[in-house]
Design a protein around this motif. Structure first.
Motif, PDB file in Angstrom:
ATOM      1  N   SER A 184      -2.745  -1.134  -4.711  1.00 43.98           N
ATOM      2  CA  SER A 184      -1.378  -1.204  -5.231  1.00 43.98           C
ATOM      3  C   SER A 184      -0.595  -2.420  -4.729  1.00 43.98           C
ATOM      4  CB  SER A 184      -0.612   0.064  -4.853  1.00 43.98           C
ATOM      5  OG  SER A 184      -0.481   0.131  -3.440  1.00 43.98           O
ATOM      6  N   LYS A 185      -1.059  -3.046  -3.640  1.00 44.90           N
ATOM      7  CA  LYS A 185      -0.282  -4.116  -3.005  1.00 44.90           C
ATOM      8  C   LYS A 185      -0.978  -5.470  -3.012  1.00 44.90           C
ATOM      9  CE  LYS A 185       3.444  -2.068  -1.316  1.00 44.90           C
ATOM     10  NZ  LYS A 185       4.787  -2.518  -1.606  1.00 44.90           N
ATOM     11  N   GLY A 186      -2.260  -5.499  -2.675  1.00 47.72           N
ATOM     12  CA  GLY A 186      -2.958  -6.771  -2.594  1.00 47.72           C
ATOM     13  C   GLY A 186      -3.885  -6.831  -1.403  1.00 47.72           C
ATOM     14  N   LEU A 187      -4.025  -8.043  -0.867  1.00 46.41           N
ATOM     15  CA  LEU A 187      -4.972  -8.311   0.202  1.00 46.41           C
ATOM     16  C   LEU A 187      -4.225  -8.892   1.397  1.00 46.41           C
ATOM     17  CD1 LEU A 187      -8.056  -8.763   1.008  1.00 46.41           C
ATOM     18  CD2 LEU A 187      -7.776 -11.035   0.019  1.00 46.41           C
ATOM     19  N   TRP A 188      -4.471  -8.313   2.572  1.00 49.90           N
ATOM     20  CA  TRP A 188      -3.894  -8.813   3.829  1.00 49.90           C
ATOM     21  C   TRP A 188      -5.067  -9.210   4.709  1.00 49.90           C
ATOM     22  CZ3 TRP A 188      -4.444  -6.734   8.852  1.00 49.90           C
ATOM     23  CH2 TRP A 188      -3.560  -7.231   9.824  1.00 49.90           C
ATOM     24  N   LEU A 214      -1.129   3.530   2.491  1.00 50.27           N
ATOM     25  CA  LEU A 214      -0.708   2.587   3.534  1.00 50.27           C
ATOM     26  C   LEU A 214       0.258   3.268   4.492  1.00 50.27           C
ATOM     27  CD1 LEU A 214       0.033  -0.607   1.391  1.00 50.27           C
ATOM     28  CD2 LEU A 214      -1.939  -0.217   2.866  1.00 50.27           C
ATOM     29  N   THR A 215       0.101   2.995   5.765  1.00 48.06           N
ATOM     30  CA  THR A 215       1.082   3.474   6.744  1.00 48.06           C
ATOM     31  C   THR A 215       2.354   2.635   6.578  1.00 48.06           C
ATOM     32  OG1 THR A 215       0.407   1.902   8.447  1.00 48.06           O
ATOM     33  CG2 THR A 215      -0.789   4.000   8.370  1.00 48.06           C
ATOM     34  N   HIS A 216       3.434   3.056   7.198  1.00 50.19           N
ATOM     35  CA  HIS A 216       4.687   2.293   7.128  1.00 50.19           C
ATOM     36  C   HIS A 216       4.472   0.880   7.666  1.00 50.19           C
ATOM     37  CE1 HIS A 216       8.929   1.356   7.124  1.00 50.19           C
ATOM     38  NE2 HIS A 216       8.826   0.975   8.396  1.00 50.19           N
ATOM     39  N   GLU A 217       3.760   0.780   8.783  1.00 51.32           N
ATOM     40  CA  GLU A 217       3.508  -0.541   9.391  1.00 51.32           C
ATOM     41  C   GLU A 217       2.682  -1.419   8.450  1.00 51.32           C
ATOM     42  OE1 GLU A 217       1.221  -3.545  11.336  1.00 51.32           O
ATOM     43  OE2 GLU A 217       0.277  -1.611  10.982  1.00 51.32           O
ATOM     44  N   GLU A 218       1.696  -0.838   7.755  1.00 48.95           N
ATOM     45  CA  GLU A 218       0.869  -1.606   6.819  1.00 48.95           C
ATOM     46  C   GLU A 218       1.679  -2.059   5.608  1.00 48.95           C
ATOM     47  OE1 GLU A 218      -3.544   0.321   7.707  1.00 48.95           O
ATOM     48  OE2 GLU A 218      -2.238   1.272   6.226  1.00 48.95           O
ATOM     49  N   GLN A 219       2.599  -1.224   5.143  1.00 54.05           N
ATOM     50  CA  GLN A 219       3.455  -1.623   4.014  1.00 54.05           C
ATOM     51  C   GLN A 219       4.295  -2.834   4.361  1.00 54.05           C
ATOM     52  OE1 GLN A 219       5.680   1.471   2.075  1.00 54.05           O
ATOM     53  NE2 GLN A 219       3.997   2.932   2.274  1.00 54.05           N
ATOM     54  N   GLN A 220       4.728  -2.921   5.624  1.00 50.60           N
ATOM     55  CA  GLN A 220       5.562  -4.052   6.060  1.00 50.60           C
ATOM     56  C   GLN A 220       4.794  -5.381   5.983  1.00 50.60           C
ATOM     57  OE1 GLN A 220       8.874  -3.503   6.503  1.00 50.60           O
ATOM     58  NE2 GLN A 220       8.106  -1.510   5.822  1.00 50.60           N
ATOM     59  N   ARG A 221       3.473  -5.315   6.067  1.00 51.87           N
ATOM     60  CA  ARG A 221       2.673  -6.555   6.000  1.00 51.87           C
ATOM     61  C   ARG A 221       2.802  -7.237   4.649  1.00 51.87           C
ATOM     62  NH1 ARG A 221      -2.901  -4.045   8.573  1.00 51.87           N
ATOM     63  NH2 ARG A 221      -2.012  -3.412  10.569  1.00 51.87           N
ATOM     64  N   PHE A 222       3.178  -6.469   3.614  1.00 53.81           N
ATOM     65  CA  PHE A 222       3.287  -7.023   2.267  1.00 53.81           C
ATOM     66  C   PHE A 222       4.737  -7.335   1.878  1.00 53.81           C
ATOM     67  CE2 PHE A 222      -0.717  -4.704   2.301  1.00 53.81           C
ATOM     68  CZ  PHE A 222      -1.573  -5.609   1.705  1.00 53.81           C
ATOM     69  N   ALA A 223       5.655  -7.154   2.812  1.00 52.77           N
ATOM     70  CA  ALA A 223       7.084  -7.354   2.508  1.00 52.77           C
ATOM     71  C   ALA A 223       7.485  -8.818   2.749  1.00 52.77           C
ATOM     72  CB  ALA A 223       7.926  -6.419   3.356  1.00 52.77           C
ATOM     73  N   PHE A 224       7.603  -9.588   1.656  1.00 51.39           N
ATOM     74  CA  PHE A 224       8.035 -10.986   1.750  1.00 51.39           C
ATOM     75  C   PHE A 224       9.085 -11.276   0.703  1.00 51.39           C
ATOM     76  CE2 PHE A 224       4.034 -11.303   3.999  1.00 51.39           C
ATOM     77  CZ  PHE A 224       4.381 -12.109   5.059  1.00 51.39           C
TER      78      PHE A 224
END
Length: 195
Positions: free
Chosen positions: A56-60, A185-195
């Motif tokens: 749903s988000k992409g690749l980190w 995704l955990t809350h912390e993992e969701q933050q990795r995609f927040a730009f």
């Protein structure tokens, strides 16, 4: 004998099976090890870190060694962060060629049949015991000017990517410790995609 052959054929893995399997995994976390052999250099370059693939988000992609670097790829951005520097954000408008590569990279991780068929001729091999190999030969520019072949190997997960480029360089990325849980995704993992 004929029954044995029919039974074997019924169990053979296809690229569609791989795509279905990958599509059923909303989130996969793994460790990666990358070895790059550059033509003319005696020693390969090694790097390692963590990767997170969220449908749903992409690749980190977070390289931890030999220096910290984070790469985030989603549908509209490619963000690169080197150490403590400010994020460098690339969009489809600012760098269409880089973005095409970003789109392709995500397609490789998700075995996206449509994107792969649009950009490569492919040779899929069922290697037995649930293992498979997919050799991709680029058919579109700029990929055909960069790579001779891209090889994917795996089972339930993507385990290896090998990139043979036209300069004679070779990059191998291996993945281990695949973790599909938790499936969100955990809350912390969701933050990795927040730009």
């Amino acid at each position: 004998m004929a029954l044995l052959c029919i039974s074997f054929m019924a169990n053979a893995i296809t690229l569609d099976d791989v795509q279905r399997s990958f599509a059923s995994q909303p989130v996969v976390r793994a460790k990666f090890q990358q070895d790059r052999q550059i033509s003319g250099m005696a020693q390969p370059l090694h790097s390692s870190g963590e990767v997170l693939i969220a449908k749903s988000k992409g690749l980190w992609w977070q390289q931890q060694h030999p220096f910290p670097m984070t790469l985030v790829l989603d549908d509209s951005h490619m963000v690169q962060i080197m150490g403590s520097q400010a994020p460098q954000i690339i969009t489809a408008d600012s760098n269409p060629q880089m973005f095409q590569f970003n789109h392709l990279l995500r397609a490789l991780f998700q075995a996206d049949r449509k994107v792969l068929d649009e950009n490569f001729s492919s040779a899929f091999t069922d290697q037995g015991n649930g293992k498979w190999q997919l050799v991709l030969t680029p058919t579109t520019t700029p990929l055909d000017k960069l790579f001779s072949t891209i090889t994917l190997e795996g089972d339930k997960y993507l385990n290896r990517i090998a990139l043979n480029d036209l300069q004679g360089d070779f990059t191998e990325i291996t993945f281990s410790d695949h973790r599909p849980n938790p499936p969100k995704l955990t809350h912390e993992e969701q933050q990795r995609f927040a730009f």
